[in-house]
Design an enzyme around this catalytic site. Structure first.
Site, short mmCIF file in Angstrom:
data_model
loop_
_atom_site.label_atom_id
_atom_site.label_comp_id
_atom_site.label_asym_id
_atom_site.label_seq_id
_atom_site.Cartn_x
_atom_site.Cartn_y
_atom_site.Cartn_z
N PRO A 238 -76.47 -37.37 -50.13
CA PRO A 238 -77.12 -37.46 -48.81
C PRO A 238 -77.58 -38.88 -48.52
CG PRO A 238 -77.97 -35.59 -50.06
CD PRO A 238 -77.13 -36.39 -51.01
N THR A 240 -75.80 -41.52 -47.55
CA THR A 240 -74.91 -42.64 -47.89
C THR A 240 -74.05 -43.10 -46.71
OG1 THR A 240 -73.38 -40.99 -48.80
CG2 THR A 240 -74.80 -42.15 -50.35
N GLY A 241 -74.12 -42.41 -45.58
CA GLY A 241 -73.43 -42.90 -44.39
C GLY A 241 -72.20 -42.13 -43.99
N LYS A 242 -72.07 -40.86 -44.38
CA LYS A 242 -70.87 -40.09 -44.03
C LYS A 242 -70.81 -39.83 -42.52
CE LYS A 242 -72.07 -36.77 -46.78
NZ LYS A 242 -73.30 -37.39 -47.30
N THR A 243 -71.89 -39.31 -41.98
CA THR A 243 -71.92 -39.03 -40.55
C THR A 243 -71.85 -40.31 -39.73
OG1 THR A 243 -73.27 -37.07 -41.04
CG2 THR A 243 -73.19 -37.81 -38.76
N HIS A 459 -103.25 -44.37 -69.27
CA HIS A 459 -101.96 -43.69 -69.13
C HIS A 459 -100.89 -44.66 -68.59
CE1 HIS A 459 -99.48 -39.99 -68.36
NE2 HIS A 459 -98.90 -40.81 -67.48
N GLU A 460 -101.19 -45.35 -67.50
CA GLU A 460 -100.22 -46.28 -66.93
C GLU A 460 -100.02 -47.50 -67.82
OE1 GLU A 460 -98.43 -45.37 -64.56
OE2 GLU A 460 -99.60 -43.58 -64.03
N HIS A 463 -97.43 -46.58 -70.39
CA HIS A 463 -96.07 -46.69 -69.87
C HIS A 463 -95.61 -48.15 -69.86
CE1 HIS A 463 -95.31 -42.60 -68.75
NE2 HIS A 463 -96.37 -42.51 -67.96
#
Length: 669
Positions: A238, A240-243, A459-460, A463
C-alpha cells in the site's frame, strides 16, 4: 467549455427531475384538496328522527334521499332556509350551493324503522317520497388505496437508492442497479496527472508507457505480428503509487479511460455483480480503443473455493467467473486493455493471473534511496521551502518510506511551518514532521510521575546502549523519552540500511537490541514493567520467522512454513515439530535476553550516564552519545556515505551494460 457543458446538462437533469416531482406533488395536493372542499361544502348537519319529524310537520322538506341505505339526506325548500338558524347561508357561495346540497342528514339504524315512521307521517297528510340512491366517493376511494401504495413505493425507492450507492452516482436508480458504475475519463473530463508527476517508478512507467504507445500507434506493433498484452496488473504494498500510476496512464493516453473499484461489483442482490461486469465491457467495446482500470481487484478476484461461505461467496464467484469470460471475450486488436491494481496478489485466483488474461505483472516495491529523492523532489514542488533544503538528505532520513508516507511527511512539514508563521519550510519542520509520523503527536500536557519517567529513561537508554555496542545494529539517530502517540512513552529512532537480504547474525543483534529496554529495567530496578510489550511482540515475530520461515535453526532445519501455518486447524507439521519450534524459539529468545543483560552490565556506568542525561534533556541525538560514551567500537564508514557510493557504482554499471547481451540464466533470492 466541457466543464460548463457538463454542469449545464447536470442542471438540466436536476430541473427535469424537480419538475416531475412538483407535478406529482401538485396532483396529490389537488386531489386531497378537492376531497376536503367537497366534504366541507356538502357536509350537512346531523339530526335525530324527532327533529326530522318536526321539520316534516312544518312542511319545509323539499326532498328526502336515502343513500346506500345508510344515510338520509334532507333537502329544505328554498323559502324555508331562513327559518333554520343552524344552517350557514351567510355568504353567496354557500347560498348558491344550498340549492343543490342537503342541509341535514340522519344516520339510519334500520331502514324498515325509517319507512314505518315515514308512513306514519304520510297518514298525517304530509307528502314525503324518499328516493333511494347508491353513491361512491371516487376521490376518497382513490386516495384510500393510492396513498398507501405511494408510501410503499417511496420507501422501496429509498431503500434501493441506499443499496445501490446513493442517488447521485451511476447505478443509483433502481432500474440501473445492474449498470456499470465506472467513471469515464475522456476528452471532456481529462485527468491532469501525467508521468512527470510519478517519480521513483521508472521500470513500471516503461511498462505502462508501452501500452499507451500501442494505443496511439497500434500499427507499429501489429506490423511485426506482435500483440499487446490483454491485461496488466500492478502489484505492490500500500502507498507505493499503483493508483497514481494508473491516473498517469489516464492523463497520458488520448483514449477513453474507465476507472472502477473492485468493491463496486459487490452487491447483496444475486446477479448484480456479473451484470455490471458485462455492462462495463460492453461500454469499453463501444469506446474502443480504451483502457479499463479496476482498483483493488482482490475484492472480486479472490481464489475460488477458498473459505467458501454459502450465499454471498457464491455471488462473488459468479462475478469473478463473468470477469474471466469477458477477459477472454475481447481481443487486443479492438484496443481494449484491462489494468488492475492490488496489494494482495497472493489471494488472487490462478485463472485470473494466467497468460491471456493478465499477461503482464508489474511489481512496484518500496522506493530505494535514489527513488525517494525523486519522490521528494516531486512533492517539494508545491511547497515553499528554503533554498538550502536538500532532498537527498530527506531521502536518507526516510528508509522504508513509501510514496504515500513521503507525501504525508511533506504535508505535515508544511502544516508545522504554517503553524509557526514561517515564510518557508526548513529542515527543522521536516524533523518535527518525521517525529510525528514515526512516533505520533507529542503529548506535551501528559503528566508522568518522576518514578515512571526514570523507568522510561533507563528503558530507552538500554535500547540505545545495546544498539551502540552491537556490530550489526542499525545506526542510532535519536532517543527520546517525550511521550507521543497512543501508549508511546518514549522511543529510539534508528537509520536502517536499504538492504534486501538479512543474515542470521544481523537478526540476532536486532533481537538483542530490542531486549535492551527490559534488560535495563531488570538490572537497575530488579523488576520489569509493561513498557516492553511492543518489544516482546517484535522479538517473538522475528524469532518465529527465523526458525519457521527462514530456516535459520539447526534443530528445525532448512524448512519454511511461510503461508502454510496460517490455518490454525490444519498445521503443515506434526505436534512434535510444533513443540520443537516453540522450544527453539524460547532458547533463542532467552539467549539474546541474557546477552543484552551481560552487555548492559559491562557498560553499567554508561547506562546511568545516558539515563540521567535523558532525564535532563529528554532528547538525545547521535552527537550527544558520541560526547557522552565515545564513538562506536566498530570502526566502519558512514553507512549513508557507503550507500551513496554503492548507488553511484550501480548507476555507472547500468549505463555501461546497456549494450551488452543479457545473461541467459539468473538466480532469484
Amino acid at each position: 467549455m466541457s466543464d460548463k457543458k457538463q454542469n449545464k446538462d447536470n442542471n438540466a437533469n436536476k430541473k427535469s427531475n424537480l419538475s416531475s416531482y412538483w407535478f406529482y406533488a401538485i396532483l396529490i395536493v389537488f386531489l386531497v384538496g378537492v376531497n376536503m372542499i367537497m366534504g366541507f361544502v356538502s357536509k350537512p348537519k346531523e339530526i335525530t328522527m324527532l327533529a326530522f319529524e318536526e321539520i316534516a310537520r312544518n312542511n319545509d322538506i323539499k326532498k328526502v334521499e336515502v343513500v346506500n341505505k345508510d344515510v338520509v339526506y334532507i333537502y329544505l325548500k328554498p323559502e324555508s332556509l331562513s327559518n333554520y338558524s343552524d344552517i350557514n347561508i351567510d355568504n353567496k357561495f354557500s347560498n348558491s350551493l344550498s340549492q343543490n346540497t342537503p342541509q341535514y342528514k340522519m344516520q339510519l339504524g334500520s331502514v324498515d324503522y325509517f319507512l314505518e315512521r315515514v308512513r306514519d307521517l304520510q297518514k298525517e297528510g304530509i307528502v314525503i317520497d324518499p328516493k333511494y340512491t347508491t353513491k361512491v366517493n371516487w376521490v376518497g376511494t382513490l386516495l384510500s388505496w393510492m396513498l398507501p401504495l405511494l408510501l410503499f413505493v417511496g420507501i422501496w425507492l429509498f431503500i434501493m437508492r441506499r443499496v445501490s450507492g446513493g442517488a447521485g452516482g451511476p447505478g443509483a436508480q433502481i432500474f440501473n442497479i445492474g449498470k456499470s458504475r465506472a467513471t469515464l475519463f475522456d476528452s471532456n473530463a481529462k485527468v491532469q496527472i501525467t508521468f512527470e508527476d510519478v517519480a521513483g517508478l521508472d521500470e513500471a512507467k516503461e511498462e505502462v508507457m508501452e501500452i499507451v504507445d500501442f494505443l496511439k500507434n497500434p500499427k507499429k506493433y501489429t506490423a511485426l505480428g506482435g500483440k499487446i498484452p490483454k491485461g496488466v496488473i500492478l502489484i505492490g504494498p500500500p502507498g507505493t503509487g499503483k493508483t497514481l500510476l494508473a491516473k498517469a496512464v489516464a492523463g497520458e493516453a488520448d483514449v477513453p479511460f474507465f476507472s472502477i473499484s473492485g468493491s463496486d461489483f459487490v452487491e447483496m442482490f444475486v446477479g448484480v455483480g456479473a451484470s455490471r461486469v458485462r455492462d462495463l465491457f460492453k461500454q469499453a467495446r463501444e469506446k474502443a480503443p480504451c483502457i479499463v482500470f479496476i482498483d483493488e481487484i482482490d475484492a472480486i478476484g479472490r481464489a475460488r473455493g477458498r473459505g467458501a461461505i454459502q450465499g454471498g461467496n457464491d455471488e462473488r464467484e459468479n462475478t469473478l467467473n463473468q470477469l474471466l469470460v469477458e477477459m477472454d471475450g475481447f481481443s487486443t486488436d479492438k484496443g481494449v486493455i484491462l489494468m488492475a491494481a492490488t496489494n494482495r496478489a497472493d489471494v488472487l485466483d490462478s485463472a485470473l493471473m494466467r497468460p491471456g488474461r493478465f499477461d503482464r505483472q508489474i511489481g512496484i516495491d518500496r522506493p530505494d534511496l535514489k527513488e525517494r529523492e525523486a519522490i521528494f523532489k516531486v512533492h517539494l514542488k508545491g511547497i515553499k521551502v528554503v533554498d538550502d533544503l536538500d532532498a537527498q538528505v530527506l531521502a536518507e532520513m526516510t528508509p522504508g518510506f513509501a510514496g504515500a508516507d513521503i507525501a504525508n511527511v511533506c504535508n505535515e512539514a508544511a502544516l508545522v511551518a504554517a503553524r509557526k508563521d514561517k515564510k518557508a519550510v526548513d529542515m527543522s519542520d521536516f524533523n518535527f514532521a518525521l517525529d510525528r509520523v514515526i512516533g505520533g503527536v507529542e503529548k506535551k500536557n501528559k503528566f508522568i510521575s518522576p518514578r515512571e519517567k526514570e523507568i522510561i529513561a533507563y528503558h530507552e537508554a538500554g535500547h540505545a546502549l545495546c544498539g551502540w555496542y552491537l556490530e550489526h545494529a542499525s545506526p542510532l539517530v535519536k532517543v527520546t523519552i517525550v511521550p507521543r502517540g497512543i501508549g508511546t512513552l518514549g522511543y529510539a529512532q534508528y537509520l536502517p540500511k536499504d538492504e534486501y537480504i538479512t543474515r542470521t547474525e544481523q537478526m540476532l543483534d536486532r533481537i538483542c537490541m530490542t531486549f535492551g529496554g527490559r534488560a535495563a529495567e531488570k538490572i537497575i530496578f530488579d523488576k520489569i514493567s509493561t513498557g516492553a510489550q511492543n518489544d516482546l511482540d517484535q522479538v517473538t515475530k522475528m524469532a518465529y520467522s527465523m526458525i519457521a520461515v527462514y530456516g535459520m535453526n539447526k534443530a528445525v532445519g532448512n524448512v519454511s512454513f511461510y503461508g502454510l501455518s496460517q490455518d490454525q486447524f490444519n498445521k503443515p507439521y506434526s505436534e512434535a515439530t510444533a513443540s520443537m519450534i516453540d522450544e527453539e524459539v524460547r532458547k533463542m529468545v532467552d539467549a539474546q535476553y541474557v546477552r543484552a543483560q551481560n552487555l548492559l552490565k559491562e557498560h553499567e556506568e554508561k547506562l546511568h550516564l545516558l539515563a540521567q542525561e535523558l532525564l535532563e534533556k529528554e532528547v538525545l541525538v547521535k552527537t550527544d552519545l558520541v560526547e557522552l560514551i565515545g564513538p562506536r567500537p566498530w570502526p566502519t564508514e558512514d553507512p549513508l556515505k557507503v550507500l551513496k557510493e554503492e548507488v553511484k557504482k550501480h548507476e555507472e554499471k547500468t549505463e555501461n551494460n546497456t549494450s551488452e547481451e543479457p545473461e541467459t540464466t539468473s538466480t532469484a533470492i
